[in-house]
Design a protein around this motif. Structure first.
Motif, mmCIF file in Angstrom:
data_model
loop_
_atom_site.group_PDB
_atom_site.id
_atom_site.type_symbol
_atom_site.label_atom_id
_atom_site.label_comp_id
_atom_site.label_asym_id
_atom_site.label_seq_id
_atom_site.Cartn_x
_atom_site.Cartn_y
_atom_site.Cartn_z
ATOM 1 N N MET A 107 -30.282 11.013 -17.793
ATOM 2 C CA MET A 107 -30.523 10.616 -19.114
ATOM 3 C C MET A 107 -29.860 9.516 -19.643
ATOM 4 S SD MET A 107 -29.393 12.848 -22.701
ATOM 5 C CE MET A 107 -29.413 12.372 -24.462
ATOM 6 N N LYS A 108 -30.548 8.610 -20.227
ATOM 7 C CA LYS A 108 -29.737 7.060 -20.720
ATOM 8 C C LYS A 108 -28.739 7.378 -21.501
ATOM 9 C CE LYS A 108 -31.109 2.741 -22.649
ATOM 10 N NZ LYS A 108 -32.078 2.173 -23.422
ATOM 11 N N PRO A 109 -27.580 6.678 -21.189
ATOM 12 C CA PRO A 109 -26.506 6.820 -22.163
ATOM 13 C C PRO A 109 -26.813 6.287 -23.555
ATOM 14 C CG PRO A 109 -25.721 5.605 -20.190
ATOM 15 C CD PRO A 109 -27.388 5.876 -20.138
ATOM 16 N N ARG A 110 -26.268 7.170 -24.423
ATOM 17 C CA ARG A 110 -26.881 6.885 -25.979
ATOM 18 C C ARG A 110 -26.341 5.688 -26.613
ATOM 19 N NH1 ARG A 110 -25.773 13.055 -28.194
ATOM 20 N NH2 ARG A 110 -26.905 12.272 -29.950
ATOM 21 N N LEU A 111 -25.184 5.009 -26.159
ATOM 22 C CA LEU A 111 -24.668 3.822 -26.569
ATOM 23 C C LEU A 111 -24.578 2.707 -25.505
ATOM 24 C CD1 LEU A 111 -21.647 5.093 -28.858
ATOM 25 C CD2 LEU A 111 -24.005 4.750 -29.394
ATOM 26 N N GLU A 112 -25.412 2.598 -24.677
ATOM 27 C CA GLU A 112 -25.553 1.795 -23.530
ATOM 28 C C GLU A 112 -25.485 0.266 -24.080
ATOM 29 O OE1 GLU A 112 -27.763 1.472 -19.222
ATOM 30 O OE2 GLU A 112 -29.069 1.794 -20.856
ATOM 31 N N ASN A 113 -24.847 -0.562 -23.639
ATOM 32 C CA ASN A 113 -24.763 -2.068 -24.078
ATOM 33 C C ASN A 113 -24.240 -2.351 -25.431
ATOM 34 O OD1 ASN A 113 -25.928 -2.832 -21.543
ATOM 35 N ND2 ASN A 113 -27.983 -2.226 -22.283
ATOM 36 N N LYS A 114 -23.679 -1.088 -25.991
ATOM 37 C CA LYS A 114 -23.173 -1.393 -27.434
ATOM 38 C C LYS A 114 -21.483 -1.459 -27.200
ATOM 39 C CE LYS A 114 -26.885 0.985 -29.877
ATOM 40 N NZ LYS A 114 -27.394 -0.252 -30.319
ATOM 41 N N VAL A 115 -20.833 -2.266 -28.322
ATOM 42 C CA VAL A 115 -19.528 -2.495 -28.407
ATOM 43 C C VAL A 115 -18.939 -1.792 -29.639
ATOM 44 C CG1 VAL A 115 -17.621 -3.952 -28.733
ATOM 45 C CG2 VAL A 115 -19.614 -4.506 -27.058
ATOM 46 N N ALA A 116 -18.181 -0.882 -29.511
ATOM 47 C CA ALA A 116 -17.796 0.060 -30.648
ATOM 48 C C ALA A 116 -16.079 -0.059 -31.057
ATOM 49 C CB ALA A 116 -17.978 1.561 -30.519
ATOM 50 N N LEU A 117 -15.864 -0.081 -32.135
ATOM 51 C CA LEU A 117 -14.337 -0.154 -32.916
ATOM 52 C C LEU A 117 -14.065 1.092 -33.339
ATOM 53 C CD1 LEU A 117 -11.652 -1.501 -33.548
ATOM 54 C CD2 LEU A 117 -13.048 -2.634 -35.365
ATOM 55 N N VAL A 118 -13.143 1.643 -33.127
ATOM 56 C CA VAL A 118 -12.861 3.022 -33.523
ATOM 57 C C VAL A 118 -11.242 2.724 -34.034
ATOM 58 C CG1 VAL A 118 -12.457 5.304 -33.110
ATOM 59 C CG2 VAL A 118 -13.992 4.418 -31.816
ATOM 60 N N THR A 119 -11.108 3.257 -35.457
ATOM 61 C CA THR A 119 -9.725 2.809 -35.826
ATOM 62 C C THR A 119 -9.183 4.037 -35.865
ATOM 63 O OG1 THR A 119 -10.249 3.209 -38.193
ATOM 64 C CG2 THR A 119 -10.739 0.922 -37.378
ATOM 65 N N GLY A 120 -7.879 4.137 -35.675
ATOM 66 C CA GLY A 120 -6.954 5.563 -35.556
ATOM 67 C C GLY A 120 -7.512 5.903 -34.292
ATOM 68 N N GLY A 121 -7.829 5.309 -33.345
ATOM 69 C CA GLY A 121 -8.558 5.749 -32.097
ATOM 70 C C GLY A 121 -7.853 6.287 -31.139
ATOM 71 N N ALA A 122 -6.448 6.720 -31.185
ATOM 72 C CA ALA A 122 -5.650 7.113 -30.045
ATOM 73 C C ALA A 122 -5.275 8.654 -30.309
ATOM 74 C CB ALA A 122 -4.670 6.331 -29.900
#
Length: 258
Positions: A1-16
């Motif tokens: 199955m193809k990754p759902r966010l392939e080639n995308k860059v994401a910023l997640v705040t409060g991400g840890a």
């Protein structure tokens, strides 16, 4: 199955931690390169980022989302590092619960500076990059408090109602330019913060059971269950969903309690 966010860059705040950490991990699993935002660098945050991937896949950046200049510098560094920015998850937030007439001006300002203004600072910083690409997805982490009111939880629900309003306003404003803005509203989710609330009660196990019994499904939600909904909204699978909020609360907000 193809990754759902392939080639995308994401910023997640409060991400840890909590929902943010679950989301960041799931995004990496589905092919995204991820910027994990934290308020300040700590050994725990650095260890978490390293556990997700190498610096060419996962970048840990510190910025206080309540400070516009810090957010703008973070976004500039993220775009410089990865070359683009496709997804923003506004997860950073704080709980401020009080009786309205006991609330200090400082606590009112603190709540809104993070829970509402912080999300706007991040959205305002990423939007020019998304508009240049004519594509992007913003997902705001709102709350069931943005739908239902609990006494003595002021002003948190006011900020979350505002965040849902921000979601709708930005989603409509930029829809024709390829930008989608949605939110999710979690109910009680089993995070470290929730666990700390249970532990602070005289009988932690009894308090946990009481909270479980308030839910139609008789169990507390998991951070991964929120993360999967965020993943869907961030992906191209949700390309016709915009200016919408999704409740993730096990049905509790629809249950009438006598």
């Amino acid at each position: 199955m193809k990754p759902r966010l392939e080639n995308k860059v994401a910023l997640v705040t409060g991400g840890a931690q909590g929902i943010g950490a679950a989301t960041a991990a799931l995004f990496v699993e589905h092919g995204a390169r991820v910027i994990v935002n934290v308020r300040e660098h700590t050994p725990a945050a650095q260890a978490f980022a390293l556990s997700l991937g190498a610096p060419d896949e996962v970048l840990l950046l510190a910025a206080d989302v309540s400070r516009r200049a810090e957010v703008e510098a973070m976004v500039a560094q993220a775009v410089s590092h990865f070359g683009r920015l496709d997804v923003l998850v506004n997860n950073a937030g704080i709980n401020v619960f009080d009786d309205p007439l006991h609330l200090s001006d400082e606590d009112w300002a603190r709540c809104f500076s993070v829970d509402l203004e912080g999300a706007w600072h991040c959205a305002r910083a990423v939007l020019p990059h998304m508009l240049a690409q004519r594509a992007g997805s913003i997902v705001n982490i709102a709350s069931v408090h943005g739908h239902k009111i609990i006494p003595n939880a002021f002003p948190y629900p006011v900020a979350k109602h505002g965040l849902i309003g921000l979601t709708r306003a930005l989603g409509i404003q930029y829809a024709a330019q390829g930008i989608r803005v949605n939110s999710v509203s979690p109910g009680l989710i089993l995070t470290a913060l929730a666990e700390s609330v249970f532990l602070a009660s005289p009988d932690p196990q009894a308090e946990r059971r009481r909270q479980e019994q308030l839910l139609p499904c008789q169990r507390i939600g998991e951070a991964s269950e929120v993360a999967y909904t965020v993943l869907f909204l961030a992906s191209d699978e949700a390309r016709f969903i915009n200016a919408t909020d999704i409740l993730i609360d096990g049905g509790r907000s629809h249950l009438y309690h006598e």
